[in-house]
Design a protein around this motif. Structure first.
Motif, PDB file in Angstrom:
ATOM      1  N   UNK A  54      33.585   5.381  59.673  1.00 36.28           N
ATOM      2  CA  UNK A  54      33.176   6.490  60.326  1.00 36.28           C
ATOM      3  C   UNK A  54      31.415   6.556  60.281  1.00 36.28           C
ATOM      4  N   UNK A  55      30.419   5.703  59.685  1.00 34.65           N
ATOM      5  CA  UNK A  55      29.326   5.417  59.625  1.00 34.65           C
ATOM      6  C   UNK A  55      28.339   4.869  60.755  1.00 34.65           C
ATOM      7  N   UNK A  56      29.562   4.762  61.471  1.00 38.18           N
ATOM      8  CA  UNK A  56      28.296   4.173  63.225  1.00 38.18           C
ATOM      9  C   UNK A  56      28.527   5.321  64.093  1.00 38.18           C
ATOM     10  N   UNK A  57      27.031   5.423  64.286  1.00 42.26           N
ATOM     11  CA  UNK A  57      27.042   6.593  64.860  1.00 42.26           C
ATOM     12  C   UNK A  57      27.657   6.114  66.201  1.00 42.26           C
ATOM     13  N   UNK A  58      28.140   5.503  66.770  1.00 40.09           N
ATOM     14  CA  UNK A  58      29.479   5.992  67.673  1.00 40.09           C
ATOM     15  C   UNK A  58      30.731   5.275  67.397  1.00 40.09           C
ATOM     16  N   UNK A  59      31.582   5.475  68.365  1.00 37.75           N
ATOM     17  CA  UNK A  59      33.313   5.043  67.483  1.00 37.75           C
ATOM     18  C   UNK A  59      33.037   3.816  67.204  1.00 37.75           C
ATOM     19  N   UNK A  60      33.376   3.290  66.293  1.00 39.86           N
ATOM     20  CA  UNK A  60      33.971   1.248  65.720  1.00 39.86           C
ATOM     21  C   UNK A  60      34.984   1.248  64.729  1.00 39.86           C
ATOM     22  N   UNK A  61      35.640   0.810  65.465  1.00 45.41           N
ATOM     23  CA  UNK A  61      37.417   0.882  64.940  1.00 45.41           C
ATOM     24  C   UNK A  61      37.258  -0.946  64.348  1.00 45.41           C
ATOM     25  N   UNK A  62      37.680  -1.260  63.326  1.00 44.82           N
ATOM     26  CA  UNK A  62      38.047  -2.715  63.302  1.00 44.82           C
ATOM     27  C   UNK A  62      39.474  -3.046  62.320  1.00 44.82           C
ATOM     28  N   UNK A  63      39.506  -3.733  62.443  1.00 39.94           N
ATOM     29  CA  UNK A  63      41.128  -4.123  62.244  1.00 39.94           C
ATOM     30  C   UNK A  63      40.828  -6.053  61.352  1.00 39.94           C
ATOM     31  N   UNK A  64      41.149  -5.945  59.597  1.00 40.03           N
ATOM     32  CA  UNK A  64      41.101  -7.749  59.499  1.00 40.03           C
ATOM     33  C   UNK A  64      42.225  -8.554  59.327  1.00 40.03           C
ATOM     34  N   UNK A 125      17.713   2.069  64.263  1.00 46.18           N
ATOM     35  CA  UNK A 125      17.163   3.114  63.119  1.00 46.18           C
ATOM     36  C   UNK A 125      18.056   2.479  62.107  1.00 46.18           C
ATOM     37  N   UNK A 126      17.358   3.216  60.529  1.00 41.56           N
ATOM     38  CA  UNK A 126      18.437   2.975  59.592  1.00 41.56           C
ATOM     39  C   UNK A 126      20.036   3.577  59.978  1.00 41.56           C
ATOM     40  N   UNK A 127      20.165   4.920  60.705  1.00 36.04           N
ATOM     41  CA  UNK A 127      21.386   4.765  60.578  1.00 36.04           C
ATOM     42  C   UNK A 127      21.993   3.809  61.173  1.00 36.04           C
ATOM     43  N   UNK A 128      21.890   2.966  62.164  1.00 35.80           N
ATOM     44  CA  UNK A 128      22.510   2.272  62.901  1.00 35.80           C
ATOM     45  C   UNK A 128      22.448   1.297  61.872  1.00 35.80           C
ATOM     46  N   UNK A 129      21.306   1.363  61.464  1.00 33.25           N
ATOM     47  CA  UNK A 129      21.026   0.105  60.033  1.00 33.25           C
ATOM     48  C   UNK A 129      22.647  -0.223  59.032  1.00 33.25           C
ATOM     49  N   UNK A 130      22.278   1.386  58.356  1.00 31.89           N
ATOM     50  CA  UNK A 130      23.868   1.628  57.623  1.00 31.89           C
ATOM     51  C   UNK A 130      25.334   1.536  58.456  1.00 31.89           C
ATOM     52  N   UNK A 131      25.603   1.695  59.594  1.00 30.31           N
ATOM     53  CA  UNK A 131      26.695   1.368  60.392  1.00 30.31           C
ATOM     54  C   UNK A 131      26.831  -0.133  60.138  1.00 30.31           C
ATOM     55  N   UNK A 132      26.449  -1.336  59.998  1.00 33.55           N
ATOM     56  CA  UNK A 132      26.864  -2.402  60.626  1.00 33.55           C
ATOM     57  C   UNK A 132      26.881  -2.982  58.994  1.00 33.55           C
ATOM     58  N   UNK A 133      25.550  -2.606  57.597  1.00 36.08           N
ATOM     59  CA  UNK A 133      26.047  -2.303  56.885  1.00 36.08           C
ATOM     60  C   UNK A 133      27.931  -1.900  56.382  1.00 36.08           C
ATOM     61  N   UNK A 134      28.193  -0.845  56.504  1.00 30.92           N
ATOM     62  CA  UNK A 134      29.539   0.064  56.497  1.00 30.92           C
ATOM     63  C   UNK A 134      30.713  -0.942  57.221  1.00 30.92           C
ATOM     64  N   UNK A 135      29.895  -2.076  58.179  1.00 29.14           N
ATOM     65  CA  UNK A 135      31.172  -2.853  58.628  1.00 29.14           C
ATOM     66  C   UNK A 135      31.585  -3.593  58.553  1.00 29.14           C
ATOM     67  N   UNK A 136      30.520  -4.745  57.043  1.00 29.70           N
ATOM     68  CA  UNK A 136      30.595  -5.467  56.416  1.00 29.70           C
ATOM     69  C   UNK A 136      31.300  -4.997  55.225  1.00 29.70           C
TER      70      UNK A 136
END
Length: 149
Positions: A54-64, A125-136
């Motif tokens: 949800x931290x990503x500005x665009x809808x991103x879903x992941x599975x591990x 943008x910092x918001x987008x960088x937070x999105x990548x951090x949230x993915x990790x």
């Protein structure tokens, strides 16, 4: 920024981004966005198995998924992001290329400051960088949860 404490395939990606001039870094990110693999049909048919970041500005879903148990279990990563979200897709593709197939212990050891190491903080943008951090963070959390199960 140092790439010495990263798994080899991830270190190569960081190096690639540092070798291109700053104006070309966004183009490289766009190229990565085009390389994000599609979801396998089994996940595409069961979207409830994917976790939204949800931290990503665009809808991103992941599975591990872990192939086995223990610290050496190989990690498989799956991402779903719309084509009209190239930054988000680019970050997901970088994580896929850099982490997919690695042993769980190596993925868990990836430093949390990884997104900053690509030299994109002045371009994205910092918001987008937070999105990548949230993915990790989600990837690591899912690995930890699966190892504990």
């Amino acid at each position: 920024m140092s790439a010495q404490d990263l798994p080899e395939q991830l270190a190569e990606l960081v190096t690639d981004f540092h070798e291109v001039p700053e104006p070309d870094k966004l183009q490289l990110l766009l190229e990565f966005s085009r390389s994000l693999p599609e979801l396998p049909a089994r996940l595409g048919e069961h979207p409830e198995e994917l976790e939204q970041v949800t931290e990503c500005q665009s809808p991103l879903f992941l599975a591990v998924e872990l192939d086995g148990t223990g610290p050496d279990a190989p990690v498989s990563l799956f991402f779903s992001a719309p084509a009209e979200a190239p930054t988000t897709r680019g970050f997901a593709a970088i994580l896929h290329e850099g982490l997919d197939g690695l042993p769980a212990s190596q993925v868990l050891d990836v430093p949390d400051d990884l997104p900053e190491r690509f030299g994109l903080t002045r371009l994205v943008s910092p918001l987008r960088m937070r999105g990548m951090s949230a993915m990790l963070g989600r990837i690591k959390r899912q690995i930890t949860a699966q190892q504990a199960a």
